[in-house]
Design an enzyme around this catalytic site. Structure first.
Site, mmCIF file in Angstrom:
data_model
loop_
_atom_site.group_PDB
_atom_site.id
_atom_site.type_symbol
_atom_site.label_atom_id
_atom_site.label_comp_id
_atom_site.label_asym_id
_atom_site.label_seq_id
_atom_site.Cartn_x
_atom_site.Cartn_y
_atom_site.Cartn_z
ATOM 1 N N SER A 251 0.798 -1.085 0.198
ATOM 2 C CA SER A 251 0.071 -0.044 -0.018
ATOM 3 C C SER A 251 0.953 1.254 0.107
ATOM 4 O O SER A 251 1.094 1.730 1.103
ATOM 5 C CB SER A 251 -0.762 0.157 1.268
ATOM 6 O OG SER A 251 0.077 0.117 2.356
ATOM 7 N N HIS B 42 6.519 -0.595 1.524
ATOM 8 C CA HIS B 42 5.957 0.371 2.522
ATOM 9 C C HIS B 42 6.995 1.192 2.977
ATOM 10 O O HIS B 42 6.815 2.507 2.959
ATOM 11 C CB HIS B 42 5.842 -0.471 3.740
ATOM 12 C CG HIS B 42 4.581 -1.415 3.494
ATOM 13 N ND1 HIS B 42 4.258 -2.375 4.381
ATOM 14 C CD2 HIS B 42 3.646 -1.612 2.471
ATOM 15 C CE1 HIS B 42 2.990 -3.220 3.921
ATOM 16 N NE2 HIS B 42 2.904 -2.650 3.014
#
Lengths: 586, 421, 898
Positions: free
Chosen positions: C153, C206
């Site tokens: 993400s 990340h």
């Protein structure tokens, strides 16, 4: 059967008694067992004088073994390779009164001559390592945790002169996990004078031997000093006993799969009303004696007698009622034992020998000798924390009571609680334990050794139980198949010169997660560091109110950021960006 | 008088509950004795029985891997009728020990040392629980009861420590020191309590002629401890006929050969530890355990009793073989500082964490050992949570006390948000 | 003012959704569309960020660096991603304006971290792991079968990092323990948290996102943003502001409006100890933030909803997996089976014998069977047993024969069970005949490495239990006789339940153990792969006779499985083995087909050959699983969260109520002088700046809580549970139904009674009521979450049924709602639920209760304990609260002063 056993002993002693410089004797005894099983006991025995042994002048005595014994100062040696389970209920007493068999796996005990215990241990180590090389068995794994020094169970079977007797050390070790197989048989045969080429040893063959329902190989070396003789002798006895399943052994080697028999060969109980071409109630074939022959059972017939067996004893004997038909190949003479069931055969030195027993409806059977004691041992309880062992010892004889020694040698990670040891006789607590010798285990150093002398009155059952706790080991101490469990050596029961061994046990231990070392180190350290941090933060730092602290702290961080910014922007190299950035941060 | 009646009823009730549990559920004592949360290799009652059996049959119990407890326990329990035939006597013994501990605890509470020591008086000191309530909290704490039913020998250590403290607050240092050395003799780690205890004695001792200095006093007490330790050890060597018990009792605590699971952090760590580093980390763990003593004693010089309380909490977490009996001891002395409880910030969090661990621990142990459907990590994870919860509790209590001290310096800061620098 | 996340009233939510700015909406839309598209075409291949695909030479796959954040692995994945992304994105846009956002998000904001990532991953580490959009967090602890998709993400973390830096500027620290953690750490903590707890998430990705985020937040990367004048010019030219709705102009940009981090949203807090840790951080915030104080009720409701939704999602392909064999030694179906030919004649012969024995007594039957076994040359022994339960006696005699492994040493054994009468009480005619024939057949083989025990039990409920207990020596003599003959450690057990004598179509496998314990999945897989793979026989589970592999059937299978597990009763003779860590299953042929008995026999033969291969006790595969279908399952890592969420909703509420019970109400400020100053100050602060409102100083003046009465009430009602437990396990069967009905009718009066006594004698304050609820909920949450690890289904069901208790509060002045709630309470009462259940499945109440008592006495089934000592007490306390009448406020204020 008892007379048979005695006969075996007589044979043994008869030849041991002989004073010839060295001689050799071999004999095969066949004994059908119910249901459709055959016990074959091979016995090879040779003597040599002590003098010639000392001078390394070996004739029948195997040199390789002899040198090992001399090197390790071993005066008496007993080595056993066993597989399977003797079913005393249906097979009766054990051959040789159990004297020539060991527990499952490998068992070794020896009397080593040494001044001190340490010296004895050293020589024992030498002995085990040498033997493991000789017999391709992992005997070298018999370390201090697997070695015990039994006190009551074993007595020297040889005649030792008193000078040596006091500094003889008995050491005993077992490897219950060792799987006995052909690689152990081959060196075993090599020790024989006829090396499996001729004589009864020519019948021995790995495929058959290790397909047996029960089999045991033994080597005993013992000195014999018959009284009234100055010179002692050294006797080596090798035996192989196996219980063969006739049906299994009779299958051709190229097609061992037990396919269903053709419908017409199926033996059906035709008396049943529903019996028809496609419905069959199998007939109980217990009444009928199954036919077999040596060549069927052992794959090939016996290749003449061993020319070195010079003692003129009949090499092959069979123990069946006289009514049973027994056909032999030509050139063999049969000697019947007039009273009893034994008949022996004298072989022609050259030429094959085969023995055939046809199918026969015969009710008379050679009687089974009742064993002195039935012993069964099993675990009780469940879970991997603790458990118990239960030994059920039954004295079948209606008249005479049995006095015996029950010996357990347990690994150290099976923590025995002696105070829970209980002996119930016929379900009642009575003092049946006469004498007890106990040596507790030391973690990672030595195993538990427990010897109990028990007297069972006639026709009664003693149930021996004790609790234990399962230790959890370091993760490096587990075998690769940790979840299988650990094998526990059989218990040894000694009744005079008769000995019985229970089955071995499988002990499952709690296992850690073998993939965890790093995670555990990290997580545990984290928890410790956290609490350490909590406490010492409080101890070393002083309190202030938030508003007091704020200013100072924030500025410090700002400066840090600014410094970092400078460094980073030094790389970026856009000077203008730098200035405004620092402004922005402040 | 009135107090005495209440006390009598309280003790009676506590004894009654225990007796009921002992007699009403005959299976319970042995069940709890087998629980790893209660009995550890160095305190287990079953192992004690084994040692006793060997001792009575003239086999040295220390020449084996089972019995790791102090030699003097053997003659003591040898005097009692065997617990297999007449368990009642053993039950009574353990109940009495619990009551004695409670009694000592009440004396400590009555002394008011917690609220105001010689060098420091808390502004909140009036807000305290009666000694009666504190004793009740100890006696009816499920952990204490479970420990009593499980009959580990750690209850004797607990009793000895509490008596050491109570004698210390009563000011007669020698008895206190003897009690301490007895505790240390039983399970070694209490020796770490010596510095704060000596200071406590020093603070509480009656003003005598000629003020002697701290150092002499502490030295004298050290001598007393050493002397009594030596006599105890010598006595035991006479009993067992050799000094080999040292290795088998204290050696086991130091070297951790027995890796039976417990609520602590050591066992799994040393199962998974690489052989070459084992000794190093044993050293590290012990240093870590003892490192707290000095720091706390110096920083909290004004409240030595609280140093002891904190240390007890830390022992309950970081001992080699901790059990819930250590936790129950910590939870017994914590209420003495009820006046600072309002200053604690994570009481609910910590206690619910501990509750969670208390429930999940047995469940996961069952999954690992009996159902076989979980693995060792399950139980290990719970021991981590348990330790974390306890250490949060300890640290928070420490914070509360320090803050309390700080507010004496700066009264205007009462009820302000603070920070440490 | 601008909507801020923590404030969860429906209206606000609506307005929040309606006022989402343009780019955010676009993103949401695109993501959803792409998800839908992903069902038709393989979007992952198109959009995923795969380092290899991105050539340094400018080939056409560079677009991936822009598209990867939009592609998702499945609905849930996307949903959680939206949850996480929307607020962050919304803030960013509101702050920087639509154009900038657009420019950034398809320019640097995803490209740079992506390239960074690609560079490091490929250049330095030389790995090639595909990365998809956002991820949802899933906590599995260190439980077997922990799994997580390969996701990442970048956006979320970039944005979080920015927020963090911003928050850091406004309030730099929060307290953890006694140490102060700089708030800008939190994203890092989260990244670590994620990468530790969820394997396969690309930590690197990340971090790249984070670095960029920090860079941006600290303003070092602002130069990447397109210059304002350019944007203004574009806006002006295109008059975007006029044309596009929800467009955020460059000029509306505002700085520093927000203080609170949405990243401390506890929906992401993990289960078990996770919740505790999660709260160490958020505990402080909770206490400080008046907005967050409103949150928990919604939060706990959300937990329940998500928990249920989660469960409903499991049957989807994305969340359930195909089964596979973990234990290499098993080698299922690798052996040729020879059980056929003339053995069929023998089988028929035996079956005739069995039929002849149908009406005979147990002893006569066993005499015959003994004869048969002996004839095949096996050792035979018998065991008689007698159980007493609910005034009835269950007695009988088991018979078993042991086939010694030819060269073995009685260390291990496998069991083949054929109960004389199966679980429905029908004569197991073909089954027992098959056992006899197989015994005779197995005797011929010399390859067995483990003993084989052939067990014929008198019935399917008590018999097996008696035998297994005696085998492990945990039985009560003399009622249950000890076993005269034993073998080694049991490695597995297979039960044949074949009551009819016609051919069958396929096999039905029963696998539930007592108390919801399950056998090792490998055993089941072995049988399935042998039956379907080797023999071509279909396999079905949970009486799903016809399973068309669709969502509905999968869900049905799963729910039936959960129901069986939850009830925790024995579903066949195999169930009794499982508590002893002996993996066991029952095979039931069913249907009309062309498979004959020999085929069944061959399945058994092949299974036994596989078990015979085992070197270690079955330990590799899963012990916790839900089966959707014979070859599809969900592992605990995937399903546990649903139960945990339901359980946690109670804990959240408990913690919230605890905090609330400590907080001071507004009206007390007038009187309670100590608190007043604090109150004022806080108000002032609120008006000042939002950022400061998070740091009120009133942490330490918590109200004193009167704990004694609440503790007493909760403990008392817990002990009350022992009453029905004892009653329903010890009453004779005849009295059971009537008593139960009576109890059902009286139960609702109990809370009423108790609460009235409470009010009259102790008149508890509202705080005490809150505390009562706190403790009761805390206990419930505790019990359920630890139960979830033992018996997932039971924990889930009870958690669901008692979730209304979370919202019960004393309502003295609202009779209508009170009545309504009372009705609901009555509906979810344990007793009512039991009645409803029996009615729904058309069972006899008496039978159910008898079975329960039997389970308690014989099987050691502990479902009742859970019902009566966990669920019922919580319900009673709920009732007490509902009818509670808290004391008036004034007196309370007095207490506060004192």
């Amino acid at each position: 059967m008892r007379q048979l056993q005695s006969l075996l002993f007589i044979l043994g002693f008869f030849f041991s008694g002989q004073t010839t410089a060295s001689d050799y004797h071999e004999q095969l005894l066949l004994r059908p067992l119910h249901p459709s099983l055959l016990l074959a006991s091979f016995n090879f025995q040779s003597n040599t004088t002590w003098a010639s042994f000392e001078q390394q002048n070996f004739r029948y005595f195997p040199r390789s073994l002899g040198q090992i014994l001399q090197h390790a100062n071993t005066r008496e040696l007993h080595l056993r390779f066993s597989l399977g389970r003797w079913d005393a209920e249906s097979w009766g007493a054990r051959p040789w009164g159990g004297a020539r068999e060991g527990g499952t796996g490998v068992e070794l005990w020896a009397w080593v001559e040494a001044e001190t215990d340490e010296e004895a241990d050293g020589r024992w180590l030498t002995l085990t390592n040498a033997l493991s090389g000789l017999f391709c068995a992992s005997l070298n794994f018999i370390d201090s945790t697997r070695t015990t020094r039994p006190v009551m169970s074993f007595q020297p079977s040889g005649g030792h002169n008193d000078s040596t007797l006091e500094n003889l050390h008995l050491l005993h070790g077992t490897l219950p996990r060792e799987v006995v197989c052909t690689e152990n048989l081959t060196p075993f045969l090599k020790l024989l004078p006829c090396k499996g080429k001729a004589g009864i040893s020519s019948l021995l063959d790995g495929h058959k031997l290790f397909d047996a329902s029960w089999q045991s190989m033994s080597i005993d070396v013992r000195p014999i000093c018959a009284e009234g003789e100055t010179e002692c002798q050294l006797q080596i006895t090798q035996t192989i006993d196996m219980v063969l399943d006739l049906q299994r052994s009779k299958r051709p080697r190229d097609n061992p799969i037990p396919r269903p028999v053709a419908n017409e060969e199926l033996k059906c109980d035709t008396s049943k009303p529903y019996n028809s071409h496609d419905t069959c109630f199998p007939l109980d074939t217990a009444a009928q004696e199954e036919g077999w022959s040596l060549s069927q059972i052992f794959g090939h017939s016996l290749k003449g007698s061993c020319p070195l067996a010079t003692d003129g004893a009949d090499p092959v004997c069979i123990n069946v009622p006289h009514a049973r038909h027994v056909f032999t190949s030509a050139g063999a003479h049969e000697h019947k034992d007039p009273n009893g069931y034994l008949r022996c055969f004298e072989l022609s030195p050259d030429g094959e020998f085969d023995l055939t027993l046809p199918d026969q409806d015969i009710t008379e059977k050679a009687p089974l000798e009742q064993p002195l004691l039935y012993a069964e041992r099993s675990f009780i309880g469940y879970g991997q924390e603790s458990g118990g062992v239960q030994a059920i010892l039954t004295n079948p004889s209606p008249t005479e009571s049995v006095d015996f020694v029950y010996m357990e040698s347990l690994p150290w990670f099976m923590k025995l609680y002696l105070h829970t040891l209980k002996a119930k006789i016929n379900g009642k607590d009575k003092p049946v334990i006469q004498e007890m010798y106990y040596r507790p285990a030391l973690d990672r150093k030595r195993g538990t050794q427990l010897e109990v002398r028990i007297l069972i009155p006639a026709n009664s059952t003693v149930v021996l139980t004790y609790d234990f706790e399962k230790a959890i080991l370091r993760y490096t101490e587990y075998p690769p198949d940790a979840n299988r469990g650990f094998d526990i050596a059989p218990a040894v029961i000694t009744i005079g010169n008769v000995s019985i061994r229970t089955t071995s046990l499988l002990l499952p231990l709690p296992t850690p997660d073998f993939s965890m070392p790093y995670n555990v180190i990290i997580l545990t350290s984290t928890v410790m560091a956290l609490s350490f941090g909590f406490v010492f933060n409080l101890l070393v730092r002083r309190f202030v109110a938030v508003d007091e602290a704020d200013q100072w702290d924030l500025r410090a961080v700002r400066l840090k950021i600014a410094a970092a910014g400078k460094r980073i922007l030094g790389r970026f190299g856009s000077g203008k960006g730098k200035v405004e950035n620092i402004k922005k941060v402040q | 008088m009135n107090i005495d009646r209440r006390k009598a009823t309280l003790f009676g009730a506590a004894a009654a509950v225990r007796l009921l549990l002992f007699t009403g559920f005959p299976g319970l004592p042995d069940l709890l004795t087998a629980r790893v949360e209660i009995s550890t290799p160095v305190t287990s009652f079953k192992r004690l029985q084994e040692g006793l059996y060997l001792y009575n049959h003239n086999v040295s119990p220390y020449d084996g891997g089972v019995y790791h407890q102090a030699p003097l326990l053997l003659p003591l329990f040898a005097l009692l009728p065997s617990s297999a035939t007449y368990p009642a006597f053993t039950y009574l013994l353990y109940i009495i020990v619990d009551l004695l501990s409670a009694n000592a605890l009440m004396q400590i509470a009555d002394s008011g040392e917690a609220g105001s020591s010689k060098l420091y008086t808390s502004p909140r000191k009036d807000k305290k629980w009666s000694s009666f309530a504190i004793a009740a909290a100890f006696l009816f704490n499920p952990f204490t009861i479970a420990t009593c039913i499980g009959r580990p020998t750690s209850v004797f250590t607990t009793c000895a420590i509490l008596h050491a403290i109570s004698k210390a607050v009563a000011g007669n240092s020698f008895t206190s020191m003897f009690a301490l050395s007895f505790a240390a003799y039983l399970s070694m780690y209490p020796i770490l309590l010596f510095p704060p205890l000596a200071l406590l004695c020093f603070d509480r001792k009656r003003p005598m002629k000629g003020q002697e200095s701290v150092y002499n006093f502490v030295f004298g007490n050290a001598m007393a401890v050493a002397g009594s330790m030596y006599s105890l050890l010598h006595m035991s060597s006479l009993i067992t006929g050799s000094w080999e018990f040292l290795l088998s009792t204290y050696g086991v605590q130091l070297l951790l050969p027995d890796l039976t699971p417990n609520v602590g952090l050591w066992w799994y760590f040393f199962i998974e530890m690489f052989d070459s580093f084992r000794n190093f980390f044993l050293g590290v763990f012990w240093i870590h355990l003892s490192s707290y003593v000095a720091g706390l004693t110096i920083r909290l010089r004004r409240q030595p009793l609280f140093v002891i309380v904190t240390l007890l909490g830390i022992f309950a977490i970081f001992k080699p073989y901790p059990s819930i009996s250590d936790t129950s001891l910590f939870l017994a002395v914590l209420p003495l500082y009820r006046h600072v409880l309002p200053l604690m910030r994570y009481t609910f969090l910590a206690s619910s964490t501990i509750l969670y661990a208390t429930l999940l621990g047995p469940a996961f142990y069952y999954l690992w050992i009996y159902a076989g459907s979980g693995n060792a990590n399950f139980f290990y994870a719970i021991t981590l949570v348990w330790s974390l919860g306890l250490s949060v509790l300890v640290a928070d209590a420490l914070f509360a006390v320090l803050r309390d001290e700080w507010e004496v310096e700066r009264p205007e800061m009462k009820g302000k948000e603070i920070r440490q620098i | 003012m601008a909507p801020s996340l923590p404030n969860f009233s429906a209206a606000r939510m609506r307005s929040y959704v309606f006022r989402l700015p343009l780019f955010t909406r676009a993103m949401i839309l695109v993501i959803v569309l792409l998800w839908i598209a992903s069902y038709m075409v393989d979007v992952k291949q198109w959009g995923a960020l795969i380092p290899k695909e991105i050539g340094i030479r400018g080939d056409d796959t560079v677009y991936r660096t822009n598209t990867f954040p939009l592609v998702h692995a499945g609905f849930f994945h996307m949903f959680m991603n939206l949850l996480a992304l929307t607020p962050l994105l919304e803030r960013f846009e509101a702050e920087y304006g639509t154009l900038t956002t657009l420019a950034l998000f398809f320019g640097p904001l995803s490209t740079i971290p992506a390239l960074l990532y690609t560079f490091i991953e490929r250049g330095l580490l030389g790995m090639n792991t595909a990365v998809l959009g956002a991820r949802y967090e899933r906590f599995c602890g260190n439980i077997k079968g922990m799994d997580a998709d390969k996701e990442d993400s970048i956006w979320v973390f970039t944005l979080i990092a920015m927020e963090a830096v911003k928050t850091y500027k406004s309030n730099p620290y929060f307290m953890l323990g006694t140490t102060q953690i700089p708030t800008w750490i939190t994203p890092f903590v989260m990244v670590l948290f994620v990468s530790f707890l969820i394997p396969n998430t690309s930590f690197l990705g990340h971090v790249c996102g984070l670095l960029f985020g920090y860079g941006w937040g600290l303003g070092y990367l602002k130069f990447l943003a397109p210059p304002d004048w350019a944007l203004r010019w574009i806006e002006g030219k295109l008059n975007l502001l006029g044309r596009l709705p929800h467009y955020v102009s460059v000029d509306q940009k505002t700085y520093g409006r927000y203080g609170v981090l949405p990243t401390t949203n506890p929906t992401l807090a993990p289960a078990g100890d996770g919740i505790a840790l999660g709260y160490m951080a958020s505990d402080v915030l909770l206490r400080r933030n008046p907005l967050l104080l409103k949150l928990p009720p919604y939060l706990s409701f959300l937990c329940v909803v998500i928990g249920v939704a989660w469960l409903l999602l499991l049957p989807l392909d994305d969340y359930s997996r195909k089964t596979y064999i973990s234990e290499n030694a098993l080698l299922p179906g690798q052996v040729h089976t020879y059980f056929a030919g003339s053995d069929q004649n023998v089988f028929r012969g035996y079956k005739h014998e069995i039929n002849a024995l149908e009406e005979k007594s147990n002893i006569e039957v066993n005499d015959k069977l003994e004869e048969f076994f002996k004839a095949s040359g096996l050792k035979v022994a018998r065991q008689s047993y007698e159980y007493k339960s609910a005034g009835e006696t269950y007695k009988g005699e088991n018979i078993y024969a042991i086939l010694h492994a030819p060269r073995g040493d009685a260390t291990e054994a496998i069991v083949l069970v054929g109960a004389w009468r199966n679980i429905e009480g029908k004569l197991n005619r073909s089954g027992v005949a098959l056992v006899l024939t197989l015994a005779r057949y197995f005797k011929r083989w010399s390859l067995w490495s483990k003993d084989i025990i052939f067990l014929v039990t008198a019935d399917s409920k008590a018999g097996p239990q008696a035998w297994v207990d005696a085998y492990h020596d945990t039985h009560q003599t003399p009622a249950i006789a000890s076993l005269p003959l034993k073998s080694g450690a049991l490695q597995g057990a297979v039960v044949i339940d074949y009551p009819f004598d016609h051919r069958f179509e396929s096999i039905h496998i029963v696998y539930d153990g007592i108390n919801g314990q399950l056998p090792n999945l490998d055993l089941l897989n072995t049988v399935v792969s042998i039956a379907s793979g080797q023999m071509g026989i279909g396999v079905s589970l949970q009486q799903m006779w016809h399973h068309t592999d669709n969502y509905k059937d999968r869900l049905k299978t799963m729910l039936r499985g959960m129901m069986n597990q939850g009830l925790g009763h024995a579903s066949g003779p195999h169930s009794s083995f499982i508590p002893y860590h002996v993996d066991a299953i029952t095979l039931q042929p069913f249907g009309e087909g062309w498979q004959d008995e020999m085929a069944m026999g061959r399945v058994i033969e092949s299974t036994f050959r596989s078990l015979n291969n085992l070197l270690e006790h079955l330990h590799q595969s899963f012990f916790f699983y839900l089966l959707m279908q014979a070859n599809r399952f969900v592992s605990i890592g995937t399903y546990l969260p649903s139960a945990m969420l339901v359980a946690i909703n109670f804990t959240i509420m408990a913690i919230f109520l605890w905090v609330k019970s400590g907080a001071v109400e507004e009206d007390t400020t007038k009187t309670a002088s100590t608190i007043e100053s604090g109150e004022k100050k806080q108000l002032v602060l609120v008006q000042e700046r939002d950022a400061k409102a998070l740091v009120p100083e009133e942490v330490l003046t918590v109200r004193e809580r009167e704990l004694f009465l609440p503790l007493a009430v909760v403990a008392g009602s817990q002990f009350l549970g022992v009453l029905p437990l004892y009653t329903f396990n010890h009453l004779p069967q005849s009295m059971l139904p009537s008593t139960f009905i009576l109890f059902t009718l009286l139960a609702p009066l109990l809370p009423l009674l108790l609460s009235s006594t409470l009010t009259t004698y102790f008149s508890p304050t509202s705080q005490q009521h809150t505390l009562i609820k706190t403790f009761s909920l805390l206990l419930l949450g505790l019990f359920l979450s630890s139960l979830a690890t033992l018996n997932f289904s039971l924990a889930f069901l009870i958690g669901l049924l008692s979730s209304p208790l979370t919202y019960i509060t004393p309502l003295p002045h609202r009779p209508i709602i009170k009545g309504l709630l009372a009705v609901i309470m009555g509906l979810v009462a344990p007793t009512t639920v039991v009645l409803a259940g029996t009615w729904y499945w058309g069972l006899e109440l008496g039978e159910v209760l008898k079975e329960a008592a039997f389970g308690w006495d014989v099987w050691g089934m502990n479902t009742q304990v859970v019902v009566w000592c966990v669920w019922w007490p919580a319900w009673v306390v709920g009732g007490i609260l509902l009818f509670g009448r808290p004391r008036e406020e004034e007196e309370e204020v007095e207490e506060v002063k004192s």
